[in-house]
Each structure stands twice: as structure tokens, then as C-alpha cells.
Scaffold this motif. Structure first.
Motif, PDB file in Angstrom:
ATOM      1  N   GLU A 115       0.827  -1.210   0.000  1.00 14.74           N
ATOM      2  CA  GLU A 115       0.000   0.000   0.000  1.00 14.74           C
ATOM      3  C   GLU A 115       0.855   1.251   0.000  1.00 14.74           C
ATOM      4  O   GLU A 115       0.539   2.253  -0.644  1.00 14.74           O
ATOM      5  CB  GLU A 115      -0.935   0.003   1.212  1.00 14.74           C
ATOM      6  N   MET A 116       1.939   1.202   0.749  1.00 15.58           N
ATOM      7  CA  MET A 116       2.851   2.335   0.827  1.00 15.58           C
ATOM      8  C   MET A 116       3.525   2.567  -0.524  1.00 15.58           C
ATOM      9  O   MET A 116       3.599   3.693  -1.030  1.00 15.58           O
ATOM     10  CB  MET A 116       3.900   2.052   1.900  1.00 15.58           C
ATOM     11  N   LEU A 117       3.987   1.508  -1.146  1.00 19.78           N
ATOM     12  CA  LEU A 117       4.703   1.636  -2.415  1.00 19.78           C
ATOM     13  C   LEU A 117       3.811   2.178  -3.516  1.00 19.78           C
ATOM     14  O   LEU A 117       4.254   2.914  -4.390  1.00 19.78           O
ATOM     15  CB  LEU A 117       5.278   0.277  -2.832  1.00 19.78           C
ATOM     16  N   GLU A 118       2.538   1.801  -3.486  1.00 19.47           N
ATOM     17  CA  GLU A 118       1.624   2.283  -4.510  1.00 19.47           C
ATOM     18  C   GLU A 118       1.339   3.776  -4.360  1.00 19.47           C
ATOM     19  O   GLU A 118       0.997   4.451  -5.325  1.00 19.47           O
ATOM     20  CB  GLU A 118       0.316   1.490  -4.452  1.00 19.47           C
ATOM     21  N   ALA A 119       1.521   4.313  -3.157  1.00 20.07           N
ATOM     22  CA  ALA A 119       1.213   5.717  -2.909  1.00 20.07           C
ATOM     23  C   ALA A 119       2.415   6.638  -3.070  1.00 20.07           C
ATOM     24  O   ALA A 119       2.262   7.833  -3.282  1.00 20.07           O
ATOM     25  CB  ALA A 119       0.654   5.882  -1.490  1.00 20.07           C
ATOM     26  N   VAL A 120       3.624   6.077  -2.996  1.00 18.39           N
ATOM     27  CA  VAL A 120       4.820   6.904  -2.936  1.00 18.39           C
ATOM     28  C   VAL A 120       5.150   7.516  -4.295  1.00 18.39           C
ATOM     29  O   VAL A 120       4.816   6.961  -5.345  1.00 18.39           O
ATOM     30  CB  VAL A 120       6.009   6.060  -2.427  1.00 18.39           C
ATOM     31  N   GLU A 121       5.761   8.701  -4.293  1.00 22.03           N
ATOM     32  CA  GLU A 121       6.235   9.358  -5.507  1.00 22.03           C
ATOM     33  C   GLU A 121       7.582   8.757  -5.870  1.00 22.03           C
ATOM     34  O   GLU A 121       8.575   8.961  -5.184  1.00 22.03           O
ATOM     35  CB  GLU A 121       6.375  10.871  -5.276  1.00 22.03           C
ATOM     36  N   ALA A 122       7.625   7.991  -6.939  1.00 23.48           N
ATOM     37  CA  ALA A 122       8.815   7.207  -7.257  1.00 23.48           C
ATOM     38  C   ALA A 122       9.921   8.084  -7.838  1.00 23.48           C
ATOM     39  O   ALA A 122       9.675   8.912  -8.708  1.00 23.48           O
ATOM     40  CB  ALA A 122       8.465   6.106  -8.259  1.00 23.48           C
ATOM     41  N   ASP A 123      11.157   7.905  -7.353  1.00 22.93           N
ATOM     42  CA  ASP A 123      12.323   8.569  -7.911  1.00 22.93           C
ATOM     43  C   ASP A 123      13.556   7.720  -7.643  1.00 22.93           C
ATOM     44  O   ASP A 123      13.467   6.626  -7.075  1.00 22.93           O
ATOM     45  CB  ASP A 123      12.484   9.993  -7.362  1.00 22.93           C
ATOM     46  N   VAL A 124      14.716   8.207  -8.054  1.00 21.28           N
ATOM     47  CA  VAL A 124      15.957   7.447  -7.920  1.00 21.28           C
ATOM     48  C   VAL A 124      16.247   7.113  -6.459  1.00 21.28           C
ATOM     49  O   VAL A 124      16.712   6.016  -6.141  1.00 21.28           O
ATOM     50  CB  VAL A 124      17.127   8.241  -8.542  1.00 21.28           C
ATOM     51  N   HIS A 125      15.971   8.040  -5.567  1.00 23.07           N
ATOM     52  CA  HIS A 125      16.282   7.819  -4.151  1.00 23.07           C
ATOM     53  C   HIS A 125      15.380   6.741  -3.545  1.00 23.07           C
ATOM     54  O   HIS A 125      15.822   5.947  -2.718  1.00 23.07           O
ATOM     55  CB  HIS A 125      16.167   9.135  -3.377  1.00 23.07           C
ATOM     56  N   LEU A 126      14.122   6.719  -3.959  1.00 24.39           N
ATOM     57  CA  LEU A 126      13.237   5.655  -3.487  1.00 24.39           C
ATOM     58  C   LEU A 126      13.730   4.304  -3.996  1.00 24.39           C
ATOM     59  O   LEU A 126      13.737   3.310  -3.258  1.00 24.39           O
ATOM     60  CB  LEU A 126      11.806   5.898  -3.956  1.00 24.39           C
ATOM     61  N   VAL A 127      14.164   4.250  -5.254  1.00 23.64           N
ATOM     62  CA  VAL A 127      14.700   2.998  -5.791  1.00 23.64           C
ATOM     63  C   VAL A 127      15.893   2.540  -4.967  1.00 23.64           C
ATOM     64  O   VAL A 127      16.018   1.356  -4.630  1.00 23.64           O
ATOM     65  CB  VAL A 127      15.097   3.172  -7.269  1.00 23.64           C
ATOM     66  N   GLY A 128      16.777   3.480  -4.615  1.00 22.91           N
ATOM     67  CA  GLY A 128      17.921   3.126  -3.783  1.00 22.91           C
ATOM     68  C   GLY A 128      17.507   2.546  -2.447  1.00 22.91           C
ATOM     69  O   GLY A 128      18.093   1.571  -1.964  1.00 22.91           O
ATOM     70  N   THR A 129      16.457   3.114  -1.845  1.00 21.79           N
ATOM     71  CA  THR A 129      15.965   2.598  -0.560  1.00 21.79           C
ATOM     72  C   THR A 129      15.387   1.197  -0.735  1.00 21.79           C
ATOM     73  O   THR A 129      15.630   0.299   0.072  1.00 21.79           O
ATOM     74  CB  THR A 129      14.890   3.542   0.005  1.00 21.79           C
ATOM     75  N   LEU A 130      14.630   0.995  -1.802  1.00 24.13           N
ATOM     76  CA  LEU A 130      14.057  -0.327  -2.050  1.00 24.13           C
ATOM     77  C   LEU A 130      15.150  -1.377  -2.254  1.00 24.13           C
ATOM     78  O   LEU A 130      15.044  -2.509  -1.766  1.00 24.13           O
ATOM     79  CB  LEU A 130      13.150  -0.291  -3.276  1.00 24.13           C
ATOM     80  N   LEU A 131      16.212  -1.001  -2.954  1.00 18.57           N
ATOM     81  CA  LEU A 131      17.303  -1.950  -3.180  1.00 18.57           C
ATOM     82  C   LEU A 131      18.005  -2.296  -1.876  1.00 18.57           C
ATOM     83  O   LEU A 131      18.436  -3.429  -1.668  1.00 18.57           O
ATOM     84  CB  LEU A 131      18.302  -1.374  -4.185  1.00 18.57           C
ATOM     85  N   THR A 132      18.122  -1.310  -0.996  1.00 17.71           N
ATOM     86  CA  THR A 132      18.718  -1.564   0.315  1.00 17.71           C
ATOM     87  C   THR A 132      17.894  -2.573   1.102  1.00 17.71           C
ATOM     88  O   THR A 132      18.422  -3.416   1.829  1.00 17.71           O
ATOM     89  CB  THR A 132      18.832  -0.253   1.117  1.00 17.71           C
ATOM     90  N   LEU A 133      16.558  -2.495   0.937  1.00 17.98           N
ATOM     91  CA  LEU A 133      15.649  -3.370   1.674  1.00 17.98           C
ATOM     92  C   LEU A 133      15.337  -4.666   0.923  1.00 17.98           C
ATOM     93  O   LEU A 133      14.539  -5.475   1.396  1.00 17.98           O
ATOM     94  CB  LEU A 133      14.333  -2.624   1.944  1.00 17.98           C
ATOM     95  N   ASN A 134      15.950  -4.858  -0.220  1.00 17.03           N
ATOM     96  CA  ASN A 134      15.589  -5.944  -1.117  1.00 17.03           C
ATOM     97  C   ASN A 134      15.545  -7.305  -0.432  1.00 17.03           C
ATOM     98  O   ASN A 134      14.580  -8.057  -0.567  1.00 17.03           O
ATOM     99  CB  ASN A 134      16.572  -5.970  -2.291  1.00 17.03           C
ATOM    100  N   LYS A 135      16.585  -7.631   0.305  1.00 17.29           N
ATOM    101  CA  LYS A 135      16.680  -8.966   0.897  1.00 17.29           C
ATOM    102  C   LYS A 135      15.655  -9.192   2.008  1.00 17.29           C
ATOM    103  O   LYS A 135      15.305 -10.326   2.320  1.00 17.29           O
ATOM    104  CB  LYS A 135      18.086  -9.202   1.448  1.00 17.29           C
ATOM    105  N   ALA A 136      15.177  -8.080   2.602  1.00 20.21           N
ATOM    106  CA  ALA A 136      14.203  -8.202   3.684  1.00 20.21           C
ATOM    107  C   ALA A 136      12.773  -8.091   3.194  1.00 20.21           C
ATOM    108  O   ALA A 136      11.823  -8.203   3.972  1.00 20.21           O
ATOM    109  CB  ALA A 136      14.463  -7.126   4.739  1.00 20.21           C
ATOM    110  N   MET A 137      12.597  -7.889   1.922  1.00 15.96           N
ATOM    111  CA  MET A 137      11.277  -7.603   1.372  1.00 15.96           C
ATOM    112  C   MET A 137      10.416  -8.865   1.286  1.00 15.96           C
ATOM    113  O   MET A 137      10.851  -9.875   0.732  1.00 15.96           O
ATOM    114  CB  MET A 137      11.450  -6.996  -0.023  1.00 15.96           C
ATOM    115  N   PRO A 138       9.197  -8.847   1.830  1.00 17.98           N
ATOM    116  CA  PRO A 138       8.320 -10.017   1.720  1.00 17.98           C
ATOM    117  C   PRO A 138       7.864 -10.223   0.284  1.00 17.98           C
ATOM    118  O   PRO A 138       7.836  -9.286  -0.525  1.00 17.98           O
ATOM    119  CB  PRO A 138       7.142  -9.652   2.630  1.00 17.98           C
TER     120      PRO A 138
END
Length: 396
Positions: A115-138
Motif C-alpha cells: 500500500e505504501m509503495l503504490e502511494a509513494v512518488e517514485a524517484d531514484v532515491h526511493l529505488v535506492g531505498t528499495l534496493l537496500t531493503l531488497n533482501k528483507a522484502m516479503p
């Protein structure tokens, strides 16, 4: 209200929004309607010290407070707040506030919610955060995250791909020409245009002082590009841009492109270059840095040094063997490799970097500098043509 009072009223309004209210703020201005909503969104993130509210309600570090204001430590609360700030603020401000919410209030874990990801304004910095969390992502979030990353990657490709291909193709064409061609290799069209100043009207001819050849043999040999990218946490935006550029360069038949990412280990992602999203999810942002090990791997894969450009993208905070790293750079340059060091590949200003290592590389003839994505195509073109790079050395 008179004309002279309106500017004063506007100044009070702006100061009230900046100061955030409270007994000592001194403006005496009451916010209403849209201004009050803007103030609430700002207060949730930038509340006064000692009264900061975590997005979703309650003070930062205390989830027991009221939930009627702020965001709340839940995806729906964050989504509501994201909707508010996108309503009241321009996109550039929204992105700053999103980053501040993640950094200041420890909301990284909330990015794991679809739900959070669908609402967020996507940019390079958000992608970087998602990649950091990649291994913990359900698993329930992974596809949503990939969709967010793909959206940003597509936007970057639309912005950068055409210019990159044009600049690099031009550089390859120019580097392949020869100045003393055999008769069958002369490019007559380019030769005539290059010598128009030598036109003799009385003879109705051009005197070709300079011959330009096709350089067929040279063009049959692919140039090799090696992107060696530091994936420590501080390099997140650079990793995103490097992956996009790697995919663009790999799509060019006249180039052989390799993408290597590293922290204390080295991963070759060349086989995934047909899809930069796969490349990005193959990275693991964070951890230490061993530039020497990464360069040793890249060096072992170089087969034609004089036809190779190595681009090291790193802030140069070396955790490996410094002297060995410098020796490898010197050896590659001595063999004919064009070596380029980018301290960052991002839209931000001057990055933090190890100045001692940058100065040592500059002394070897490999100056290190920060590069914006819009400038990168020209940097690559200059490197391929072996002409001076278009960015000054920043280590002086």
C-alpha cells in the motif's frame, strides 16, 4: 484589506508555516483551511524538538500518543500522509519530504508494504531505498517494488538513452577513422567536406590536403567498456544510474559492455544487462568496500587494453589494500586502458569522497570527479576517443 497589509499578512503566514506554531513563535497568525492542512503535514515530519510526531500519530519514539494527527506507524497512515503532501506541495518538495521521512523517522520498514509503495512518488532515491531493503522484502511486496523500480528505470531510459547512443556512436565513428588511408579505404564524402576550404574555382576541384578513411579494420574491433560500480550504501543513486547506462551501452552492437558491482565481494552482472531492473535487484547495497579486489577482477577480464575503457564509480573510501589498488590502476593505464574515475554518478552536487585517494589517482593521470547523468554520455565519448575529459579535476 489594503494593498500594504497584504504582503505583511503573507509574510506572517509564511513565518507561521516555517516556525510551526507554539507559545513562543510570535507571529500571532492563525492558519485555516489548506494552510492548516499543509501545517499538519509539515508538523508530522518536522515537529518541534520534544514534540515531534511520528508519521501516523504519537511522538517520534513513542507510539502511544494520539493517532488523530500525523501519519502513524502503519502503511495506511503513511499512505494518507503521502497523499496529503502530494496534494499540497510540488513534486520536487514531495521527494525531499519523502526522503526526510525515511531518514529522520526511521520509516524504511514501511516501504515493505505494498500500500505504501503504490502511494509513494517514485524517484531514484526511493529505488535506492528499495534496493537496500531488497533482501528483507516479503514476497507480497516484491512485485510492487519491481513495478516501482521499472517505472523509474523507464523514465531514466527515456531521458538518457538517445543522447547516450548518439554521443557514443559519434565517438566510435571518429575514433575509427584513419588519417592516412589506402585508396580503397578513403571516405570521399567526409574527405571532400573536410577540404572545402581548399576549393579551386578555376579548376572546379577540391585539393584534398587531408584524407579521411573509413578505418574498416578498426571498426571491426569492438570497443570494450567496463563499468565497475561501488555498491556501498552511500552510492545508491550512482548504482541506479550506472545500471541504466550499462543497459543502454550493452544494447549497442559496436560495444562490448561489462557491469561489475562490488562491496567487499565482487559480482559480475553482465548477463543481466538486457534488463536493468534485474541488474538492480541483483545488487546488494550496503556493506564495506574493496576497490582493489574489484579492479583485480576487471583487469583479469580485459583482453584488448588499447580498445578498453574502465569506468570506476566510487567515493574511494577503500577498505582493501590501497597501494595495490593504485598499482592496478597504473598497470592498466600503462597497458593502454583509458581509466576514468567518477566519485558519483548522480544529480546531486559534490559528494563526500576520500580526497587522499582521489589525489593519488590524479597523480597517476586518472583524475576523479563527480558526474551528472546528463554529462555521462560526453564523458564516455571523450574516453572512447582518448581526448581530454569534459570535466575538470576536483581534487586540487
Amino acid at each position: 484589506m489594503s494593498g500594504s497589509s497584504e504582503p505583511q499578512e503573507e509574510r506572517l503566514r509564511r513565518w507561521r508555516l516555517v516556525l510551526g506554531g507554539g507559545d513562543a513563535e510570535g507571529t500571532g497568525h492563525e492558519l485555516r483551511g489548506r494552510d492548516a492542512a499543509m501545517d499538519g503535514a509539515l508538523a508530522a515530519l518536522y515537529g518541534r524538538r520534544g514534540d515531534e510526531r511520528r508519521p501516523g500519530g504519537g511522538r517520534a519514539g513513542d507510539d502511544r500518543g494520539e493517532r488523530s494527527a500525523g501519519l502513524g506507524a502503519s502503511a495506511p497512515g503513511v499512505a494518507r500522509w503521502l497523499g496529503d503532501i502530494r496534494t499540497y506541495f510540488p513534486t520536487s518538495v514531495v521527494r525531499v519530504m519523502q526522503r526526510d521521512a525515511i531518514d529522520r523517522l526511521g520509516l524504511s520498514a514501511l516501504l515493505l508494504e505494498p500500500e505504501m509503495l503504490e502511494a509513494v512518488e517514485a524517484d531514484v532515491h526511493l529505488v535506492g531505498t528499495l534496493l537496500t531493503l531488497n533482501k528483507a522484502m516479503p514476497e507480497t511486496t516484491r512485485e510492487t517494488a519491481r513495478a516501482v523500480v521499472r517505472k523509474v528505470v523507464r523514465q531514466l531510459e527515456q531521458r538518457l538513452a538517445t543522447r547516450t547512443r548518439a554521443a557514443v556512436t559519434g565517438a566510435l565513428d571518429r575514433s575509427a577513422r584513419i588519417s592516412r588511408p589506402r585508396h580503397r579505404d578513403i571516405d570521399w564524402d567526409r574527405t571532400v567536406r573536410a577540404n572545402l576550404k581548399n576549393y579551386l574555382p578555376e579548376y572546379r576541384t577540391v585539393v584534398p590536403e587531408r584524407l579521411i578513411g573509413y578505418g574498416r579494420a578498426a571498426r571491426s574491433v569492438k570497443k570494450e567498456v567496463v563499468l565497475c560500480v561501488d555498491q556501498s550504501g552511500s552510492m545508491a543513486a550512482s548504482v541506479v544510474y550506472a545500471s541504466v547506462f550499462g543497459a543502454v551501452l550493452a544494447s549497442m552492437r559496436s560495444l562490448s559492455t561489462r557491469l561489475v558491482v562490488f562491496d567487499t565481494s565482487v559480482v559480475d552482472l553482465t548477463e543481466q544487462l538486457d534488463d536493468p531492473v534485474d541488474v538492480l535487484f541483483g545488487t546488494q547495497l550496503g556493506g564495506g568496500t574493496d576497490i582493489n579486489r574489484a579492479l583485480a577482477y576487471c583487469q583479469s577480464r580485459i583482453t584488448r587494453p588499447t580498445d578498453t575503457v574502465v569506468v570506476l564509480i566510487s567515493d574511494l573510501y577503500e577498505g582493501g589494500i590501497r597501494d595495490e589498488m593504485l598499482k592496478r590502476v597504473a598497470a592498466m593505464k600503462a597497458s593502454g586502458v583509458r581509466f576514468v574515475t567518477l566519485l558519483a554518478l548522480s544529480d546531486e552536487g559534490a559528494p563526500a569522497y576520500d580526497r587522499e585517494h582521489a589525489a593519488a589517482l590524479a597523480a597517476l593521470g586518472a583524475p576523479a570527479f563527480a558526474c551528472t547523468p546528463d554529462l555521462f554520455p560526453e564523458v564516455m565519448a571523450a574516453a572512447i576517443e582518448k581526448r581530454p575529459l569534459p570535466v575538470p579535476d576536483v581534487t586540487g
